[in-house]
Design a protein around this motif. Structure first.
Motif, PDB file in Angstrom:
ATOM      1  N   ASN A  21      30.002 -17.465  29.611  1.00 55.79           N
ATOM      2  CA  ASN A  21      31.079 -17.871  30.754  1.00 55.79           C
ATOM      3  C   ASN A  21      32.424 -17.845  30.095  1.00 55.79           C
ATOM      4  O   ASN A  21      32.551 -18.828  28.986  1.00 55.79           O
ATOM      5  CB  ASN A  21      30.808 -19.190  31.301  1.00 55.79           C
ATOM      6  N   SER A  76      35.176 -18.902  30.814  1.00 54.85           N
ATOM      7  CA  SER A  76      36.067 -19.872  31.004  1.00 54.85           C
ATOM      8  C   SER A  76      35.232 -21.243  30.590  1.00 54.85           C
ATOM      9  O   SER A  76      35.804 -22.395  31.037  1.00 54.85           O
ATOM     10  CB  SER A  76      36.312 -20.173  32.590  1.00 54.85           C
ATOM     11  N   LEU A  77      34.399 -21.134  29.999  1.00 57.57           N
ATOM     12  CA  LEU A  77      33.547 -22.598  29.551  1.00 57.57           C
ATOM     13  C   LEU A  77      34.371 -23.464  28.578  1.00 57.57           C
ATOM     14  O   LEU A  77      34.068 -24.685  29.066  1.00 57.57           O
ATOM     15  CB  LEU A  77      32.334 -21.969  28.899  1.00 57.57           C
ATOM     16  N   TYR A  78      34.930 -23.009  27.832  1.00 58.01           N
ATOM     17  CA  TYR A  78      35.751 -23.856  26.733  1.00 58.01           C
ATOM     18  C   TYR A  78      37.138 -24.160  27.274  1.00 58.01           C
ATOM     19  O   TYR A  78      37.831 -24.961  26.745  1.00 58.01           O
ATOM     20  CB  TYR A  78      35.897 -23.282  25.338  1.00 58.01           C
ATOM     21  N   ALA A  84      31.777 -28.974  26.428  1.00 55.19           N
ATOM     22  CA  ALA A  84      31.702 -27.852  27.534  1.00 55.19           C
ATOM     23  C   ALA A  84      30.138 -27.913  27.822  1.00 55.19           C
ATOM     24  O   ALA A  84      29.395 -28.178  26.976  1.00 55.19           O
ATOM     25  CB  ALA A  84      32.183 -26.785  27.022  1.00 55.19           C
ATOM     26  N   GLY A  85      29.751 -26.940  28.626  1.00 54.42           N
ATOM     27  CA  GLY A  85      28.344 -26.486  28.931  1.00 54.42           C
ATOM     28  C   GLY A  85      28.023 -27.091  30.148  1.00 54.42           C
ATOM     29  O   GLY A  85      28.513 -28.044  30.636  1.00 54.42           O
ATOM     30  N   THR A  86      26.546 -26.617  30.489  1.00 55.42           N
ATOM     31  CA  THR A  86      26.150 -27.078  31.604  1.00 55.42           C
ATOM     32  C   THR A  86      24.595 -27.387  31.177  1.00 55.42           C
ATOM     33  O   THR A  86      24.285 -27.200  30.157  1.00 55.42           O
ATOM     34  CB  THR A  86      26.264 -26.080  32.756  1.00 55.42           C
ATOM     35  N   SER A  89      28.831 -17.604  25.104  1.00 50.20           N
ATOM     36  CA  SER A  89      30.166 -17.968  25.583  1.00 50.20           C
ATOM     37  C   SER A  89      31.273 -17.713  24.665  1.00 50.20           C
ATOM     38  O   SER A  89      32.301 -17.069  24.713  1.00 50.20           O
ATOM     39  CB  SER A  89      30.483 -19.355  26.576  1.00 50.20           C
ATOM     40  N   TRP A 101      24.099 -16.810  30.934  1.00 48.01           N
ATOM     41  CA  TRP A 101      25.156 -17.933  31.339  1.00 48.01           C
ATOM     42  C   TRP A 101      26.311 -17.909  30.670  1.00 48.01           C
ATOM     43  O   TRP A 101      27.123 -18.779  30.719  1.00 48.01           O
ATOM     44  CB  TRP A 101      24.426 -19.299  31.360  1.00 48.01           C
ATOM     45  N   GLU A 117      23.738 -20.491  26.103  1.00 48.80           N
ATOM     46  CA  GLU A 117      24.876 -20.632  26.846  1.00 48.80           C
ATOM     47  C   GLU A 117      26.157 -20.734  26.129  1.00 48.80           C
ATOM     48  O   GLU A 117      27.442 -20.109  26.143  1.00 48.80           O
ATOM     49  CB  GLU A 117      24.970 -21.826  27.847  1.00 48.80           C
ATOM     50  N   MET A 118      26.063 -21.727  25.326  1.00 46.73           N
ATOM     51  CA  MET A 118      27.433 -22.160  24.238  1.00 46.73           C
ATOM     52  C   MET A 118      27.794 -20.847  23.215  1.00 46.73           C
ATOM     53  O   MET A 118      29.113 -20.433  23.015  1.00 46.73           O
ATOM     54  CB  MET A 118      27.196 -23.382  23.367  1.00 46.73           C
TER      55      MET A 118
END
Length: 283
Positions: A134, A136-138, A123-125, A15, A132, A11-12
């Motif tokens: 994203n 807009s994650l950061y 950040a992150g989920t 993104s 995943w 994810e990280m």
């Protein structure tokens, strides 16, 4: 054209890749051991090209981001020290603990005048995987930066500007102490609560229909990746154990007050937490 190599398309990393790859001056190369992740990243324009091994693309890189679990970050730092790299290459990471990572970087990269800047975004989920990614994650997230003895954080801020994070320079010690209490210990509490519930009540499928918002909120992060969090917890051991001891003392205060039917103490403990929580949400 700036060549950016991102190692680890979870994810990280994915993104970061997605945002940076949209900039016309960048060409992002994704590196991952999972062929399906590489195919997904390429097919969905998260990266421009892919590779299954860092060795294959490191020499092309102007900027390298190590976005894997902590122990793999350390391994890749050592690997990079043995490879032929561009003279002005900048290397960073996304690890949530910094002491061990920065120590390895100073040990093997600094003597070769290879610039490394530690990085960690708040950040992150609890989700994991390239799907995943994203854009807009950061956005507006606190993004901590820790320079090595020969690097400057401004160099990385310019490259990462498109992610729209709030960059903050911080010391290794302050970063790891902060992470222990606001991230690491909360994960331990979530894991522990979920395990306690299943030990007491049986499989979660049998009592899940009864749980309400409080339990769901407290255990959301128990879905986090086991490998990643095993590495995180072991890499920040000293700070975590210190913070965890303070949490245990708080639990003991609650136990003592309940055992003694001490409503005044319970009111004080709860009111203090309520006040702090309200302040936490103020902007």
């Amino acid at each position: 054209m700036r060549n950016i190599v991102i190692v680890g398309l979870g994810e990280m990393g994915a993104s970061l890749a997605k945002i940076l790859n949209e900039q016309p001056e960048n060409e992002v190369i994704g590196v991952d051991v999972n062929d399906d992740s590489l195919s997904y990243a390429k097919d969905n324009n998260i990266v421009s090209s892919v590779a299954s091994d860092l060795d294959m693309v490191a020499s092309q890189a102007d900027f390298i981001i190590l976005a894997t679990p902590v122990t793999y970050i350390e391994d890749n730092i050592r690997k990079l020290a043995s490879l032929s790299l561009k003279q002005e290459v900048i290397i960073t990471d996304t690890g949530s603990t910094k002491r061990d990572i920065m120590a390895v970087a100073e040990e093997v990269l600094t003597p070769k005048e290879i610039h490394f800047i530690g990085g960690h975004a708040m950040a992150g989920t609890h989700q994991s995987g390239v799907m995943w990614a994203n854009e807009s994650l950061y956005k507006d997230a606190s993004y901590f930066l820790i320079p090595s003895s020969i690097s400057q954080t401004i160099d990385i801020q310019n490259i990462l500007e498109p992610i729209s994070a709030n960059f903050i320079s911080i010391s290794i010690e302050k970063h790891d102490e902060l992470m222990a209490i606001i991230s690491d210990v909360p994960h331990i509490l979530s894991f522990s609560l979920m395990n306690t519930a299943t030990n007491q009540l049986g499989d979660s499928a049998t009592f899940g229909q009864y749980v309400a918002g409080g339990f769901k909120d407290m255990t959301r992060i128990a879905e986090s990746d086991p490998k990643l969090w095993t590495d995180v917890l072991l890499s920040n051991k000293e700070a975590i154990l210190s913070s965890q001891a303070l949490v245990i003392k708080q639990l003991q205060l609650f136990s003592q007050a309940i055992e003694n039917n001490d409503s005044a103490t319970l009111m004080t403990l709860i009111a203090s937490a309520q006040h702090s929580r309200k302040n936490l949400l103020l902007k």
